[in-house]
Design an enzyme around this catalytic site. Structure first.
Site, PDB file in Angstrom:
ATOM      1  N   LYS A  87      -2.844   5.223  -2.902  1.00 21.75           N
ATOM      2  CA  LYS A  87      -3.832   6.056  -2.223  1.00 21.75           C
ATOM      3  C   LYS A  87      -4.253   7.165  -3.178  1.00 21.75           C
ATOM      4  CE  LYS A  87      -3.725   4.123   1.899  1.00 21.75           C
ATOM      5  NZ  LYS A  87      -4.901   3.613   2.610  1.00 21.75           N
ATOM      6  N   LYS A 112      -1.257  -1.005  -4.409  1.00 20.94           N
ATOM      7  CA  LYS A 112      -2.400  -0.148  -4.099  1.00 20.94           C
ATOM      8  C   LYS A 112      -1.873   1.266  -3.941  1.00 20.94           C
ATOM      9  CE  LYS A 112      -4.496   0.244   0.538  1.00 20.94           C
ATOM     10  NZ  LYS A 112      -5.131  -0.637   1.551  1.00 20.94           N
ATOM     11  N   ASP A 159     -13.423  -1.200   3.416  1.00 17.74           N
ATOM     12  CA  ASP A 159     -12.454  -1.292   4.517  1.00 17.74           C
ATOM     13  C   ASP A 159     -13.119  -0.688   5.761  1.00 17.74           C
ATOM     14  OD1 ASP A 159     -10.379  -0.785   6.335  1.00 17.74           O
ATOM     15  OD2 ASP A 159      -9.010   0.096   4.904  1.00 17.74           O
ATOM     16  N   GLU A 169     -11.019   0.824  -3.307  1.00 16.75           N
ATOM     17  CA  GLU A 169     -11.220   0.587  -1.874  1.00 16.75           C
ATOM     18  C   GLU A 169     -11.844   1.811  -1.200  1.00 16.75           C
ATOM     19  OE1 GLU A 169      -7.664  -0.943  -0.065  1.00 16.75           O
ATOM     20  OE2 GLU A 169      -8.344  -0.534   1.980  1.00 16.75           O
ATOM     21  N   LYS A 219      -9.390  -6.414   8.477  1.00 13.14           N
ATOM     22  CA  LYS A 219      -8.302  -6.093   9.407  1.00 13.14           C
ATOM     23  C   LYS A 219      -8.717  -6.657  10.761  1.00 13.14           C
ATOM     24  CE  LYS A 219      -6.848  -1.895   6.993  1.00 13.14           C
ATOM     25  NZ  LYS A 219      -6.849  -0.423   6.969  1.00 13.14           N
ATOM     26  N   GLY A 264      -3.705  -3.782   6.233  1.00  9.71           N
ATOM     27  CA  GLY A 264      -2.638  -3.466   7.182  1.00  9.71           C
ATOM     28  C   GLY A 264      -2.856  -2.120   7.824  1.00  9.71           C
ATOM     29  N   ASP A 300      -7.099   3.275  -3.177  1.00 12.48           N
ATOM     30  CA  ASP A 300      -7.789   3.395  -1.881  1.00 12.48           C
ATOM     31  C   ASP A 300      -8.047   4.870  -1.580  1.00 12.48           C
ATOM     32  OD1 ASP A 300      -8.780   3.139   0.674  1.00 12.48           O
ATOM     33  OD2 ASP A 300      -6.985   2.201   1.537  1.00 12.48           O
ATOM     34  N   SER A 351       0.857  -1.189   0.000  1.00 10.90           N
ATOM     35  CA  SER A 351       0.000   0.000   0.000  1.00 10.90           C
ATOM     36  C   SER A 351       0.886   1.231   0.000  1.00 10.90           C
ATOM     37  CB  SER A 351      -0.882  -0.029   1.261  1.00 10.90           C
ATOM     38  OG  SER A 351      -1.551   1.214   1.417  1.00 10.90           O
TER      39      SER A 351
HETATM   40  O1  OSB Z   1      -6.818   2.291   4.522  1.00  7.25           O
HETATM   41  O2  OSB Z   1      -5.769   0.504   4.380  1.00  7.25           O
HETATM   42  C1  OSB Z   1      -5.866   1.618   4.846  1.00  7.25           C
HETATM   43  C2  OSB Z   1      -2.806   2.444   6.976  1.00  7.25           C
HETATM   44  C3  OSB Z   1      -3.384   3.098   8.037  1.00  7.25           C
HETATM   45  C4  OSB Z   1      -4.741   3.290   8.035  1.00  7.25           C
HETATM   46  C5  OSB Z   1      -5.517   2.834   6.974  1.00  7.25           C
HETATM   47  C6  OSB Z   1      -4.939   2.169   5.907  1.00  7.25           C
HETATM   48  C7  OSB Z   1      -3.556   2.005   5.894  1.00  7.25           C
HETATM   49  C8  OSB Z   1      -2.836   1.400   4.791  1.00  7.25           C
HETATM   50  C9  OSB Z   1      -1.467   0.882   5.114  1.00  7.25           C
HETATM   51  O3  OSB Z   1      -3.244   1.380   3.661  1.00  7.25           O
HETATM   52  C10 OSB Z   1      -1.282  -0.554   4.890  1.00  7.25           C
HETATM   53  C11 OSB Z   1       0.035  -1.030   5.455  1.00  7.25           C
HETATM   54  O4  OSB Z   1       1.051  -0.904   4.771  1.00  7.25           O
HETATM   55  O5  OSB Z   1       0.039  -1.527   6.590  1.00  7.25           O
HETATM   56 MG    MG Z   2      -8.020   1.077   3.222  1.00  7.60          MG
END
Ligand code: OSB
Ligand code: MG
Length: 368
Positions: A163, A161, A238, A213, A262, A290, A188, A135
């Site tokens: 953002k 992924k 999510d 996402e 999660k 994550g 995402d 991510s």
């Molecule tokens: O939206 O998935 C998410 C991290 C913190 C809060 C929300 C998210 C995330 C990530 C990081 O996308 C994923 C990772 O590398 O752990």
């Molecule tokens: Mg997410």
């Protein structure tokens, strides 16, 4: 098994990179670590609540309060037959799922260690290796985004992924897709759009994303279903999914075709298993999300992702991407986008107490 003591630590680990999403930016990973102790054996769980209530309503402070006042007292001095027994006791506590999930994870690890079996097998997982993606946080420019994707594709990750947020969406995805025509790619939004501002999301249909996402607000399941009717790209939820009831509602409304699970967000492995069963029965694929976890949370994610319904690559990339040093050994490290599943008892990693002590800001010991 009698739970004799629970130690709650506030831990801070420097991150190697600043992680920016549509809801904020993180430069250090600050979290609660739960150690549950019985007969000289410790089980470990990590709380995924963040400092501020921007991804979830829970925060590190709210989780500390829920754990120390209501959740830990439920188990201290009590003879628990197994980890699901805690899940049933904690059912009285509304919400506070990240707090609950941290203690539940510690108990799952503890019981599996005592039984001498890996948590992955204990949960019913079958994989010996899991496919992982990465991510990537928002970058200042389109060029930096493509460059960052290039670095991680070179490391072999099975899905990238990126953002997105309003103003940094179609341009980013278009440039990445142009540079990597066949890359398994997702975006995402962390709830940054509304139906009214969803035009860029519709434009993303042109780029063959595996899914988008959490495009809309975390409470807008009905709007997600409306958006799904206008998109050919599947929606993955999510933030919206806190429980198996949420998963069932989202699936039956047509609000999503993929789910990000999660462990911490949904209140622990027990609830994650229930989501797994609801989604599998409906043919909805899962992947494990994550929260920039330390090695403890990362090892829990790996165990969960060994279940058969987790068919898409998750966010559990290598520990060394995030941290110079981790509090566990061996560190969870992926090679060619494959993360090995530890075979040892419990989460299969040991805590480096010297390193943990250096990263610990506060310690609270609660005894029976
Ligand atoms: O939206 O998935 C998410 C991290 C913190 C809060 C929300 C998210 C995330 C990530 C990081 O996308 C994923 C990772 O590398 O752990
Ligand atoms: Mg997410």
């Amino acid at each position: 098994m009698r739970i004799e003591k629970v130690v709650l630590r506030l831990v801070e680990m420097p991150l190697k990179f600043r992680f920016r999403t549509s809801f904020g930016e993180t430069a250090a990973k600050r979290f609660l670590l739960v150690e549950a102790i019985s007969e000289g054996i410790s089980g470990w769980g990590e709380c995924v609540a963040e400092d501020g209530p921007f991804y979830s309503p829970e925060t590190t402070d709210s989780a500390r309060s829920a754990l120390s006042r209501f959740l830990i007292p439920l188990v201290l001095g009590r003879d628990l037959p197994d980890a699901p027994a805690f899940d049933r006791l904690a059912d009285r506590v509304r919400g506070n799922r990240m707090a609950k999930g941290a203690l539940e994870a510690a108990l799952r690890d503890l019981f599996a260690r005592v039984d001498g079996v890996s948590l992955a097998r204990n949960l019913g997982g079958t994989r010996t290796v899991i496919e992982v993606g990465v991510s990537l946080g928002l970058q200042p420019t389109v060029e930096a985004t493509v460059e960052n994707v290039r670095r991680h594709v070179a490391q072999g990750y099975r899905r990238i992924k990126v953002k997105i947020e309003p103003g940094a969406d179609v341009d980013r995805v278009a440039a990445v897709r142009e540079a990597f025509p066949d890359l398994p790619l997702t975006a995402d939004a962390n709830a940054a759009y509304t139906l009214e501002t969803s035009e860029p999301l519709l434009a993303l249909d042109a780029f063959g994303l595996d899914y988008i996402e959490q495009p809309l607000h975390h409470e807008d399941l009905v709007d997600h279903a409306r958006l799904a009717g206008r998109l050919s790209t599947p929606i993955c939820l999510d933030e919206s999914i806190r429980s198996s009831a949420d998963a069932a509602a989202a699936i039956s409304l047509g609000a999503c075709r993929v789910l990000n699970v999660k462990i911490g967000r949904v209140g622990g492995h027990g609830e994650a298993l229930r989501i797994h069963d609801v989604a599998s029965a409906a043919g909805v694929p899962l992947w494990c999300g994550g929260m920039l976890e330390s090695g403890v949370g990362r090892a829990h994610n790996i165990a969960a992702a060994t279940l058969p319904g987790f068919t898409k690559p998750g966010d559990t990339s290598s520990s060394s991407r995030y941290f110079e040093e981790d509090i566990v050994e061996p560190r969870p490290e992926a090679a060619d986008g494959l993360m090995p599943v530890p075979e040892g008892p419990g989460i299969g990693v040991e805590i480096r107490r010297d390193v943990l002590a250096r990263f610990t800001l506060e310690t609270l010991e609660l005894s029976a």
